[in-house]
Write a protein that holds these residues in place. Structure first.
Motif, PDB file in Angstrom:
ATOM      1  N   LEU A  80       1.016  -1.076   0.008  1.00 53.61           N
ATOM      2  CA  LEU A  80      -0.049  -0.205  -0.128  1.00 53.61           C
ATOM      3  C   LEU A  80       0.803   1.335   0.011  1.00 53.61           C
ATOM      4  O   LEU A  80       0.475   2.344   0.731  1.00 53.61           O
ATOM      5  CB  LEU A  80      -0.898  -0.147   1.291  1.00 53.61           C
ATOM      6  N   THR A  81       1.958   1.210  -1.037  1.00 53.80           N
ATOM      7  CA  THR A  81       2.636   2.288  -1.202  1.00 53.80           C
ATOM      8  C   THR A  81       2.473   2.938  -2.182  1.00 53.80           C
ATOM      9  O   THR A  81       2.719   4.357  -2.306  1.00 53.80           O
ATOM     10  CB  THR A  81       4.163   1.873  -1.031  1.00 53.80           C
ATOM     11  N   LEU A  82       2.478   2.364  -3.419  1.00 54.97           N
ATOM     12  CA  LEU A  82       2.443   3.002  -4.647  1.00 54.97           C
ATOM     13  C   LEU A  82       1.217   3.873  -5.056  1.00 54.97           C
ATOM     14  O   LEU A  82       1.285   4.762  -5.783  1.00 54.97           O
ATOM     15  CB  LEU A  82       2.598   2.114  -5.829  1.00 54.97           C
ATOM     16  N   CYS A  83       0.138   3.766  -4.142  1.00 58.29           N
ATOM     17  CA  CYS A  83      -0.865   4.783  -4.347  1.00 58.29           C
ATOM     18  C   CYS A  83      -0.590   6.128  -3.764  1.00 58.29           C
ATOM     19  O   CYS A  83      -1.316   6.934  -4.156  1.00 58.29           O
ATOM     20  CB  CYS A  83      -1.962   4.195  -3.425  1.00 58.29           C
ATOM     21  N   SER A  84       0.552   6.239  -3.117  1.00 52.15           N
ATOM     22  CA  SER A  84       0.677   7.515  -2.263  1.00 52.15           C
ATOM     23  C   SER A  84       2.054   8.353  -2.906  1.00 52.15           C
ATOM     24  O   SER A  84       2.123   9.529  -2.597  1.00 52.15           O
ATOM     25  CB  SER A  84       1.166   7.375  -0.922  1.00 52.15           C
ATOM     26  N   VAL A  85       3.017   7.694  -3.478  1.00 49.01           N
ATOM     27  CA  VAL A  85       4.129   8.052  -3.683  1.00 49.01           C
ATOM     28  C   VAL A  85       3.935   9.064  -4.934  1.00 49.01           C
ATOM     29  O   VAL A  85       3.105   8.860  -5.846  1.00 49.01           O
ATOM     30  CB  VAL A  85       5.189   7.175  -4.166  1.00 49.01           C
ATOM     31  N   ALA A  86       4.642  10.261  -5.093  1.00 47.69           N
ATOM     32  CA  ALA A  86       4.485  11.295  -6.174  1.00 47.69           C
ATOM     33  C   ALA A  86       4.849  10.556  -7.529  1.00 47.69           C
ATOM     34  O   ALA A  86       4.242  10.987  -8.421  1.00 47.69           O
ATOM     35  CB  ALA A  86       5.201  12.423  -5.800  1.00 47.69           C
ATOM     36  N   GLU A  87       5.867   9.860  -7.531  1.00 46.88           N
ATOM     37  CA  GLU A  87       6.203   9.366  -8.794  1.00 46.88           C
ATOM     38  C   GLU A  87       6.527   7.783  -8.562  1.00 46.88           C
ATOM     39  O   GLU A  87       7.481   7.340  -8.592  1.00 46.88           O
ATOM     40  CB  GLU A  87       7.541   9.906  -9.053  1.00 46.88           C
ATOM     41  N   PRO A  88       5.035   6.968  -8.879  1.00 45.56           N
ATOM     42  CA  PRO A  88       5.268   5.688  -8.680  1.00 45.56           C
ATOM     43  C   PRO A  88       6.122   4.896  -9.653  1.00 45.56           C
ATOM     44  O   PRO A  88       6.798   3.860  -9.121  1.00 45.56           O
ATOM     45  CB  PRO A  88       3.781   4.976  -9.105  1.00 45.56           C
ATOM     46  N   GLN A  89       6.502   5.284 -11.031  1.00 48.13           N
ATOM     47  CA  GLN A  89       7.409   4.551 -11.636  1.00 48.13           C
ATOM     48  C   GLN A  89       8.756   4.749 -11.164  1.00 48.13           C
ATOM     49  O   GLN A  89       9.444   3.744 -11.119  1.00 48.13           O
ATOM     50  CB  GLN A  89       7.349   4.995 -13.013  1.00 48.13           C
ATOM     51  N   LYS A  90       9.043   5.694 -10.471  1.00 47.69           N
ATOM     52  CA  LYS A  90      10.467   5.932  -9.936  1.00 47.69           C
ATOM     53  C   LYS A  90      10.687   5.027  -8.815  1.00 47.69           C
ATOM     54  O   LYS A  90      11.668   4.276  -8.689  1.00 47.69           O
ATOM     55  CB  LYS A  90      10.799   7.325  -9.647  1.00 47.69           C
ATOM     56  N   ALA A  91       9.666   4.753  -7.968  1.00 46.24           N
ATOM     57  CA  ALA A  91       9.557   3.945  -7.030  1.00 46.24           C
ATOM     58  C   ALA A  91      10.039   2.332  -7.274  1.00 46.24           C
ATOM     59  O   ALA A  91      10.435   1.664  -6.432  1.00 46.24           O
ATOM     60  CB  ALA A  91       8.192   4.253  -6.122  1.00 46.24           C
ATOM     61  N   ILE A  92       8.986   2.113  -8.514  1.00 51.29           N
ATOM     62  CA  ILE A  92       9.052   0.801  -8.810  1.00 51.29           C
ATOM     63  C   ILE A  92      10.387   0.370  -9.380  1.00 51.29           C
ATOM     64  O   ILE A  92      10.973  -0.465  -8.938  1.00 51.29           O
ATOM     65  CB  ILE A  92       7.956   0.508  -9.722  1.00 51.29           C
ATOM     66  N   ASN A  93      11.149   1.227 -10.110  1.00 48.59           N
ATOM     67  CA  ASN A  93      12.382   1.265 -10.770  1.00 48.59           C
ATOM     68  C   ASN A  93      13.551   0.951  -9.621  1.00 48.59           C
ATOM     69  O   ASN A  93      14.469   0.345  -9.679  1.00 48.59           O
ATOM     70  CB  ASN A  93      12.691   2.364 -11.623  1.00 48.59           C
TER      71      ASN A  93
END
Length: 196
Positions: A80-93
Motif C-alpha cells: 500500500l505504497t504506490l498509491c501515495s508516492v508522487a512518482e510511482p514509476q521511479k519507486a518501482i524502478n
C-alpha cells in the motif's frame, strides 16, 4: 499475522542463519516501533526462540536512489505504497534495482483502479470506476496523497518485464480481489515476482 508462516518456516531451516529486515518509510518512525516490530517477529518464530532477527528502520524516499547496492536484497516487499508516492514509476524502478538478480523476489499488495472489463458485474464495476475517479482528488487531500485510481499492478508487471517475450522476471503469484467493506480502496491486488 501476515508473515507468521514464513517466519516460522525460516526459523527452523538450518541453512538460514537469521533474518535481517530493513524498513523504509517516508517519515521518521518513532523509536518504539523498532522494539514493537522485533517483539512481533520474535513471537512468530515460536519454534526457534534463538532465531536472530534484526530490524533496521530508516527514513527514505523510494523515488530517490536509496543507500544500498544494486541487487542487495533477496526480497523486497511493497505494501500500500504506490498509491501515495508522487512518482510511482521511479519507486518501482528503485525497488526493482534493489532486488537480487537470478531468484530475488518482489512481493506487493496494493489497492488499484478497477478494470470494468474483468469484473463479472459490469454495471457495478463501471459505477465503482466512476466513484474512484470522482473521489480521487478528495482522497489525495485527506489521505496523504493516496490515489484511488492508479494502475499500479500493470506498472509493476511492465517494469519487471513479466509481460514481454524474453522475460526478465516471472510472475509467481497474482491475484486481484474486491473487498466491499474497504470502500473506497476496495479493489486490491497482490503478487510475487521473481527475477530470472
Amino acid at each position: 499475522g501476515l508473515y507468521n508462516q514464513a517466519i516460522e518456516e525460516l526459523s527452523v531451516l538450518k541453512e538460514v542463519g537469521g533474518l535481517d529486515l530493513t524498513g523504509v518509510d517516508i517519515e521518521q518512525l518513532p523509536s518504539q516501533v523498532e522494539d514493537d516490530v522485533l517483539q512481533l517477529f520474535k513471537t512468530q518464530s515460536s519454534k526457534n526462540h534463538d532465531f536472530p532477527i534484526k530490524f533496521n528502520p530508516m527514513q527514505g524516499d523510494l523515488t530517490s536512489v536509496l543507500p544500498f547496492a544494486d541487487g542487495q536484497f533477496d526480497a523486497v516487499l511493497c505494501f500500500l505504497t504506490l498509491c501515495s508516492v508522487a512518482e510511482p514509476q521511479k519507486a518501482i524502478n528503485e525497488m526493482k534495482r534493489l532486488v537480487k538478480p537470478n531468484g530475488g523476489t518482489f512481493g506487493y499488495v496494493e489497492h488499484v483502479a478497477i478494470d470494468p472489463d474483468e469484473a463479472q458485474e459490469k454495471f457495478a464495476a463501471k459505477f465503482f470506476e466512476v466513484q474512484q475517479t470522482a473521489f480521487d482528488p478528495l482522497q489525495q487531500l485527506v489521505a496523504h496523497n493516496c490515489h484511488l485510481h492508479r494502475y499500479s499492478e500493470r506498472d509493476i508487471m511492465e517494469s519487471f518485464g513479466t509481460l514481454k517475450m524474453g522475460k526478465e522476471a516471472v510472475q509467481v503469484e497474482r491475484e486481484r480481489f474486491f473487498i466491499k467493506d474497504m470502500w473506497p480502496v476496495c479493489m486490491q491486488c497482490r503478487g510475487v515476482i521473481q527475477k530470472t
